[in-house]
Design a protein around this motif. Structure first.
Motif, PDB file in Angstrom:
ATOM      1  N   SER A  94       0.276   7.038  -8.518  1.00  0.00           N
ATOM      2  CA  SER A  94       0.844   5.683  -8.521  1.00  0.00           C
ATOM      3  C   SER A  94       2.167   5.702  -7.760  1.00  0.00           C
ATOM      4  O   SER A  94       2.772   6.750  -7.560  1.00  0.00           O
ATOM      5  CB  SER A  94       1.034   5.165  -9.944  1.00  0.00           C
ATOM      6  OG  SER A  94       1.939   5.972 -10.664  1.00  0.00           O
ATOM      7  N   VAL A 149       0.772   1.998 -15.740  1.00  0.00           N
ATOM      8  CA  VAL A 149       0.443   1.781 -14.336  1.00  0.00           C
ATOM      9  C   VAL A 149      -0.714   2.727 -14.036  1.00  0.00           C
ATOM     10  O   VAL A 149      -0.576   3.939 -14.138  1.00  0.00           O
ATOM     11  CB  VAL A 149       1.659   2.063 -13.426  1.00  0.00           C
ATOM     12  CG1 VAL A 149       1.277   1.940 -11.958  1.00  0.00           C
ATOM     13  CG2 VAL A 149       2.806   1.120 -13.772  1.00  0.00           C
ATOM     14  N   ALA A 173      -2.188   2.987  -8.528  1.00  0.00           N
ATOM     15  CA  ALA A 173      -1.655   1.622  -8.422  1.00  0.00           C
ATOM     16  C   ALA A 173      -0.304   1.642  -7.721  1.00  0.00           C
ATOM     17  O   ALA A 173       0.426   2.635  -7.775  1.00  0.00           O
ATOM     18  CB  ALA A 173      -1.518   0.998  -9.807  1.00  0.00           C
ATOM     19  N   LEU A 196       3.252  -0.718  -7.214  1.00  0.00           N
ATOM     20  CA  LEU A 196       4.099  -1.877  -7.498  1.00  0.00           C
ATOM     21  C   LEU A 196       5.004  -2.040  -6.297  1.00  0.00           C
ATOM     22  O   LEU A 196       5.795  -1.168  -5.986  1.00  0.00           O
ATOM     23  CB  LEU A 196       4.951  -1.658  -8.755  1.00  0.00           C
ATOM     24  CG  LEU A 196       4.240  -1.639 -10.091  1.00  0.00           C
ATOM     25  CD1 LEU A 196       5.240  -1.438 -11.208  1.00  0.00           C
ATOM     26  CD2 LEU A 196       3.456  -2.901 -10.304  1.00  0.00           C
ATOM     27  N   CYS A 235       7.176  -5.876 -13.530  1.00  0.00           N
ATOM     28  CA  CYS A 235       5.903  -5.657 -14.212  1.00  0.00           C
ATOM     29  C   CYS A 235       6.090  -5.503 -15.722  1.00  0.00           C
ATOM     30  O   CYS A 235       6.778  -4.590 -16.169  1.00  0.00           O
ATOM     31  CB  CYS A 235       5.242  -4.407 -13.635  1.00  0.00           C
ATOM     32  SG  CYS A 235       3.611  -4.120 -14.302  1.00  0.00           S
ATOM     33  N   CYS A 247      -1.206  -2.262 -15.115  1.00  0.00           N
ATOM     34  CA  CYS A 247      -1.703  -2.405 -13.744  1.00  0.00           C
ATOM     35  C   CYS A 247      -3.000  -1.630 -13.601  1.00  0.00           C
ATOM     36  O   CYS A 247      -3.086  -0.480 -14.019  1.00  0.00           O
ATOM     37  CB  CYS A 247      -0.675  -1.858 -12.758  1.00  0.00           C
ATOM     38  SG  CYS A 247       0.878  -2.742 -12.792  1.00  0.00           S
ATOM     39  N   TYR A 265       0.313  -4.494  -6.445  1.00  0.00           N
ATOM     40  CA  TYR A 265       0.934  -5.630  -7.137  1.00  0.00           C
ATOM     41  C   TYR A 265       2.224  -6.012  -6.424  1.00  0.00           C
ATOM     42  O   TYR A 265       2.957  -5.149  -5.945  1.00  0.00           O
ATOM     43  CB  TYR A 265       1.239  -5.258  -8.591  1.00  0.00           C
ATOM     44  CG  TYR A 265      -0.008  -5.091  -9.422  1.00  0.00           C
ATOM     45  CD1 TYR A 265      -0.476  -6.125 -10.202  1.00  0.00           C
ATOM     46  CD2 TYR A 265      -0.726  -3.903  -9.388  1.00  0.00           C
ATOM     47  CE1 TYR A 265      -1.631  -5.982 -10.959  1.00  0.00           C
ATOM     48  CE2 TYR A 265      -1.889  -3.749 -10.131  1.00  0.00           C
ATOM     49  CZ  TYR A 265      -2.326  -4.791 -10.910  1.00  0.00           C
ATOM     50  OH  TYR A 265      -3.484  -4.650 -11.650  1.00  0.00           O
ATOM     51  N   LEU A 305      -1.624  -9.281  -8.927  1.00  0.00           N
ATOM     52  CA  LEU A 305      -2.498  -8.460  -8.100  1.00  0.00           C
ATOM     53  C   LEU A 305      -2.585  -9.046  -6.699  1.00  0.00           C
ATOM     54  O   LEU A 305      -2.922 -10.215  -6.522  1.00  0.00           O
ATOM     55  CB  LEU A 305      -3.891  -8.388  -8.735  1.00  0.00           C
ATOM     56  CG  LEU A 305      -4.952  -7.600  -7.976  1.00  0.00           C
ATOM     57  CD1 LEU A 305      -4.562  -6.130  -7.862  1.00  0.00           C
ATOM     58  CD2 LEU A 305      -6.288  -7.746  -8.665  1.00  0.00           C
TER      59      LEU A 305
END
Length: 190
Positions: A139, A153, A157, A159, A165, A169, A175, A182
Motif C-alpha cells: 500500500s 488500507v 491500495a 491514498l 481517509c 480501503c 483513493y 474510490l
C-alpha cells in the motif's frame, strides 16, 4: 447551593486538566522523546539501522529491512509493527496510541498523518478513544494524506496526496479527496 472543594488532581478528568494516560506511560514517552532527540533525530537518512535500534529499545517490532526517517514522529514505539521493506518517510506523524501495523513494502510518504486516536463527540467529557490502523502490503500513503482511527488500507491500495481517509480501503484501489473516495482500481499484480 455552594460548590464543594475542588477534587484532587489525581481524580480530575482530562476536561478538568487531568491526565489521559498514566504517569508511567507519560514517563515512557518522555524518555523516548529525549532519547530520540539525542540519538536519532539528527541522524542522516542512511542511518535506518541505528533508528530501528533506538525504536526497538522502546518496544517497537521492526523488520531488519524496515526504514524510518529521522524527522518522523512516533508517539508510542511499543505500538509500532513494521514488516520487511516497510517505510515511514520524512515528517510522518504516527500518533499511535493504538497499534499501528505497516505491512511488507508499504510506504508512508512525507508529511502523512497516521492517527489512531480521537475523542468521543457524544460524551460531554470527550474521552479519548482509540482504534488500530493497518496498512496492507504494497500500500502507499501519499504525501500529506491522513489515515484515521480504525482504518485498514488494503493490499496495494493507494491514498492520493492530501487524501483524508476514515473508512477501510479496498485492495489494489486508488483513493483521492476529502473524504477519500474510490477513483479506480489499480492495474497491477503483486
Amino acid at each position: 447551593m455552594q460548590a464543594g472543594p475542588a477534587s484532587p488532581a489525581r481524580n480530575k478528568t482530562p476536561m478538568e486538566g487531568g491526565a489521559s494516560f498514566s504517569a508511567r506511560h507519560r514517563c515512557y514517552r518522555a524518555a523516548f522523546g529525549i532519547v530520540w532527540l539525542l540519538l536519532a533525530r539528527w541522524t542522516p537518512p542512511c542511518c535506518h539501522g541505528w533508528r530501528r535500534w533506538v525504536l526497538r529499545l522502546f518496544g517497537a517490532r521492526l523488520h531488519s529491512t524496515s526504514r524510518i526517517y529521522s524527522s518522523a514522529r512516533i508517539w508510542c514505539p511499543a505500538h509500532l509493527l513494521m514488516d520487511c521493506h516497510a517505510t515511514i518517510g520524512p515528517r510522518v506523524n504516527c500518533y499511535n496510541i493504538a497499534p499501528l501495523r505497516i505491512a511488507a513494502y508499504a510506504i508512508v510518504s512525507q508529511d502523512a498523518e497516521l492517527v489512531t486516536g480521537s475523542h468521543d463527540p457524544d460524551n460531554p467529557a470527550h474521552p479519548l478513544v482509540a482504534a488500530p490502523i493497518t496498512l496492507g502490503a504494497h500500500s502507499w500513503i501519499a504525501a500529506g494524506a491522513f489515515v484515521g482511527p480504525g482504518v485498514t488500507v488494503g493490499r496495494g491500495a493507494v491514498l492520493g496526496a492530501r487524501c483524508v481517509c476514515f473508512k477501510d480501503c479496498e485492495e489494489a484501489s486508488i483513493y483521492i479527496g476529502n473524504p477519500a473516495r474510490l477513483l479506480r482500481r489499480r492495474n497491477i499484480t503483486f
